[in-house]
Enzyme design. Sequence first.
Site, PDB file in Angstrom:
ATOM      1  N   ALA A 205       0.836  -1.200   0.000  1.00 50.77           N
ATOM      2  CA  ALA A 205       0.000   0.000   0.000  1.00 50.77           C
ATOM      3  C   ALA A 205       0.865   1.241   0.000  1.00 50.77           C
ATOM      4  O   ALA A 205       1.909   1.266   0.652  1.00 50.77           O
ATOM      5  CB  ALA A 205      -0.908  -0.010   1.227  1.00 50.77           C
TER       6      ALA A 205
ATOM      7  N   LYS B 121       6.802   5.568  15.066  1.00 51.49           N
ATOM      8  CA  LYS B 121       6.693   5.873  16.494  1.00 51.49           C
ATOM      9  C   LYS B 121       5.300   6.308  16.933  1.00 51.49           C
ATOM     10  O   LYS B 121       5.087   6.600  18.105  1.00 51.49           O
ATOM     11  CB  LYS B 121       7.708   6.975  16.858  1.00 51.49           C
ATOM     12  CG  LYS B 121       9.166   6.522  16.744  1.00 51.49           C
ATOM     13  CD  LYS B 121      10.152   7.635  17.090  1.00 51.49           C
ATOM     14  CE  LYS B 121      10.534   8.450  15.887  1.00 51.49           C
ATOM     15  NZ  LYS B 121      11.489   7.865  14.957  1.00 51.49           N
TER      16      LYS B 121
ATOM     17  N   GLU C  14      11.036  -2.534  17.910  1.00 53.87           N
ATOM     18  CA  GLU C  14      12.400  -2.282  18.389  1.00 53.87           C
ATOM     19  C   GLU C  14      13.041  -1.099  17.675  1.00 53.87           C
ATOM     20  O   GLU C  14      13.763  -0.309  18.275  1.00 53.87           O
ATOM     21  CB  GLU C  14      13.235  -3.555  18.190  1.00 53.87           C
ATOM     22  CG  GLU C  14      14.684  -3.464  18.594  1.00 53.87           C
ATOM     23  CD  GLU C  14      14.848  -3.153  20.067  1.00 53.87           C
ATOM     24  OE1 GLU C  14      15.121  -1.975  20.371  1.00 53.87           O
ATOM     25  OE2 GLU C  14      14.698  -4.052  20.911  1.00 53.87           O
TER      26      GLU C  14
ATOM     27  N   ALA D  69      17.104   2.871  16.190  1.00 54.40           N
ATOM     28  CA  ALA D  69      17.197   2.275  14.849  1.00 54.40           C
ATOM     29  C   ALA D  69      17.582   0.804  14.939  1.00 54.40           C
ATOM     30  O   ALA D  69      16.886   0.022  15.583  1.00 54.40           O
ATOM     31  CB  ALA D  69      18.182   3.055  13.984  1.00 54.40           C
TER      32      ALA D  69
ATOM     33  N   LEU E 207      19.926  -0.628  16.616  1.00 50.74           N
ATOM     34  CA  LEU E 207      20.501  -1.090  17.885  1.00 50.74           C
ATOM     35  C   LEU E 207      19.430  -1.648  18.797  1.00 50.74           C
ATOM     36  O   LEU E 207      18.349  -1.086  18.911  1.00 50.74           O
ATOM     37  CB  LEU E 207      21.198   0.065  18.610  1.00 50.74           C
ATOM     38  CG  LEU E 207      22.402   0.663  17.899  1.00 50.74           C
ATOM     39  CD1 LEU E 207      22.889   1.902  18.657  1.00 50.74           C
ATOM     40  CD2 LEU E 207      23.506  -0.358  17.797  1.00 50.74           C
TER      41      LEU E 207
ATOM     42  N   GLY F 185      19.936  12.124   4.391  1.00 48.90           N
ATOM     43  CA  GLY F 185      18.917  11.148   4.795  1.00 48.90           C
ATOM     44  C   GLY F 185      18.794  10.992   6.302  1.00 48.90           C
ATOM     45  O   GLY F 185      18.236  10.009   6.785  1.00 48.90           O
TER      46      GLY F 185
ATOM     47  N   GLU G  28      13.766  13.097   9.657  1.00 51.46           N
ATOM     48  CA  GLU G  28      12.457  12.495   9.440  1.00 51.46           C
ATOM     49  C   GLU G  28      11.881  13.080   8.139  1.00 51.46           C
ATOM     50  O   GLU G  28      12.336  14.140   7.681  1.00 51.46           O
ATOM     51  CB  GLU G  28      11.518  12.841  10.614  1.00 51.46           C
ATOM     52  CG  GLU G  28      11.884  12.183  11.939  1.00 51.46           C
ATOM     53  CD  GLU G  28      11.616  10.687  11.949  1.00 51.46           C
ATOM     54  OE1 GLU G  28      10.483  10.278  11.669  1.00 51.46           O
ATOM     55  OE2 GLU G  28      12.561   9.925  12.218  1.00 51.46           O
TER      56      GLU G  28
ATOM     57  N   ASP H 194      10.435  14.301  17.704  1.00 51.24           N
ATOM     58  CA  ASP H 194      10.986  12.953  17.508  1.00 51.24           C
ATOM     59  C   ASP H 194      11.671  12.455  18.789  1.00 51.24           C
ATOM     60  O   ASP H 194      11.511  11.290  19.173  1.00 51.24           O
ATOM     61  CB  ASP H 194      11.975  12.987  16.333  1.00 51.24           C
ATOM     62  CG  ASP H 194      12.414  11.601  15.934  1.00 51.24           C
ATOM     63  OD1 ASP H 194      11.548  10.806  15.527  1.00 51.24           O
ATOM     64  OD2 ASP H 194      13.616  11.306  16.046  1.00 51.24           O
TER      65      ASP H 194
ATOM     66  N   LYS I 225      10.507   9.229  21.350  1.00 44.34           N
ATOM     67  CA  LYS I 225      11.355   8.133  21.831  1.00 44.34           C
ATOM     68  C   LYS I 225      11.364   8.081  23.357  1.00 44.34           C
ATOM     69  O   LYS I 225      11.326   6.991  23.948  1.00 44.34           O
ATOM     70  CB  LYS I 225      12.775   8.300  21.288  1.00 44.34           C
ATOM     71  CG  LYS I 225      12.850   8.100  19.774  1.00 44.34           C
ATOM     72  CD  LYS I 225      14.237   8.449  19.247  1.00 44.34           C
ATOM     73  CE  LYS I 225      14.229   8.596  17.732  1.00 44.34           C
ATOM     74  NZ  LYS I 225      15.431   9.276  17.234  1.00 44.34           N
TER      75      LYS I 225
END
Lengths: 275, 275
Positions: free
Chosen positions: A41, A119, A146, A151, A153, A204, A207, A218, A222
């Site tokens: 999608a 998130k 996770e 990321a 880790l 890159g 976000e 962001d 987290k």
Amino acid sequence: TLHLGIVGYGLVGKELVNQVLASAKGLESELGVRVEVAGIARSKTMVLLKPGSDGGLDGGAWPAGEEPVDLEKMGSHLLAAAAASGGKALVVDNTASDAPAEMYEKWLAAGASVATPNKRAGSGPYPRYEKIMAAAAAGGSHFLYEATVGAGLPIIFPLKNLIRAGDKVEAVEGIFSGTLSYIFNTWKPGMKFSDVVKEAKDKGFTEPDPRDDLSGTDVARKVTILARECGLKIELGDVPVKSLVPDALQDWSPADGANLGDAFVEEIKAYDDEM
Amino acid sequence: TLHLGIVGYGLVGKELVNQVLASAKGLESELGVRVEVAGIARSKTMVLLKPGSDGGLDGGAWPAGEEPVDLEKMGSHLLAAAAASGGKALVVDNTASDAPAEMYEKWLAAGASVATPNKRAGSGPYPRYEKIMAAAAAGGSHFLYEATVGAGLPIIFPLKNLIRAGDKVEAVEGIFSGTLSYIFNTWKPGMKFSDVVKEAKDKGFTEPDPRDDLSGTDVARKVTILARECGLKIELGDVPVKSLVPDALQDWSPADGANLGDAFVEEIKAYDDEM
């Protein structure tokens, strides 16, 4: 067979599909599980694939058979495929948007697992978060998130396991934003703030909407996710942050059809003197 | 119910039992799993417990009902308890010795899982390692050895997952021995080598036999384990290491009844000038 539904087909979604196709044989011989893409999608349209037809996705192609996006229908398609093969269904949400998160509860309760770096569920309204967690337990399915913190880790599940093993968390410390860390470490007196943001975006690191980084949202997401792992029933708004987004741009939207990130970087040039 | 068999009842084994007893209620309410200690073995004796009788272990007490150690019998006891309760059996090996590793294959094939920081299986003879891995797959049981490398840090399973996801390992770099790292960082010209080793031992940083650290064997074991995760069929002896153990002490044994670590620290004093 593991029947995959991919939500979001940008850079990340295409790369994921390519990696799945490239690894499928190895996974089948190592784990005895056939992995198949059963649906994809994007924001306005989707394609539901027949068993064994995912070869057409090679190289990130968008397959024929497009129809208007309907995430509920996609979920039913995956679950029907899983029932037919005696396998499992897994939705991978590669977006940063709220629409798929609204579906997690339903998917999980019906027995489809969800894997995502998004998130929104973990840091969205607490009652929804609680329902999602309960749905996974009730459906015998897995909510895998996770990658929402740290990321690649492993942070969240080790934290969960430490707590399950009886440890008490006294403090969690860390750099919660690679993007902000990059910006703060790169900026030197005399440089334009907008140039540094552009650099981070071009590499890159940001976000999709760079304001999620610059506003601290962001980071707050987290922190919310980890705090909930530690048992705190907090909302995103409970995390104090200081925003770097100019007031005038907080509700700004780009022109129709423009790339949000690129347009935003143009827009903040006007505020370099304030930063 | 999860029926635990504890092998090794020294500092680590006692602490584990205390933590299990302290966490049991929380685990039952969070995960819906009752955790019960069903047997404890130490080097020469063991006690097999009746369901619900593990309260007597509080504070690290050694329970009544001792008999000669028989790991095969302990495994059967756990599996019978699991069959009776409709639950699972898990052996936790807290030792650094080879005897329990010799039993893993049998336990796993019979459906009992094994959790351990013991590096003997992962770095022992490759044919045995291969049989242990195959037995877990055949028995539907789990061989859990994350703590053999990196202690509480997640290293092995993230590595395994990266490889499963299609990543190729080019190199693994790291400090493979906290003990050696401590010794090298603490030692300064003029200090006695034996004093630094004693300090490391007193702080609990060394293996039960400090020679496993000083000889590089402990490092070689971890390298072997990680190499096997990466698909290399290597043996411990294939890893080149340079030993810090004086030649004369390589086959040395302490007097009967003496603590190996303490006695060894006394013994190496004679070699301080060579180091």
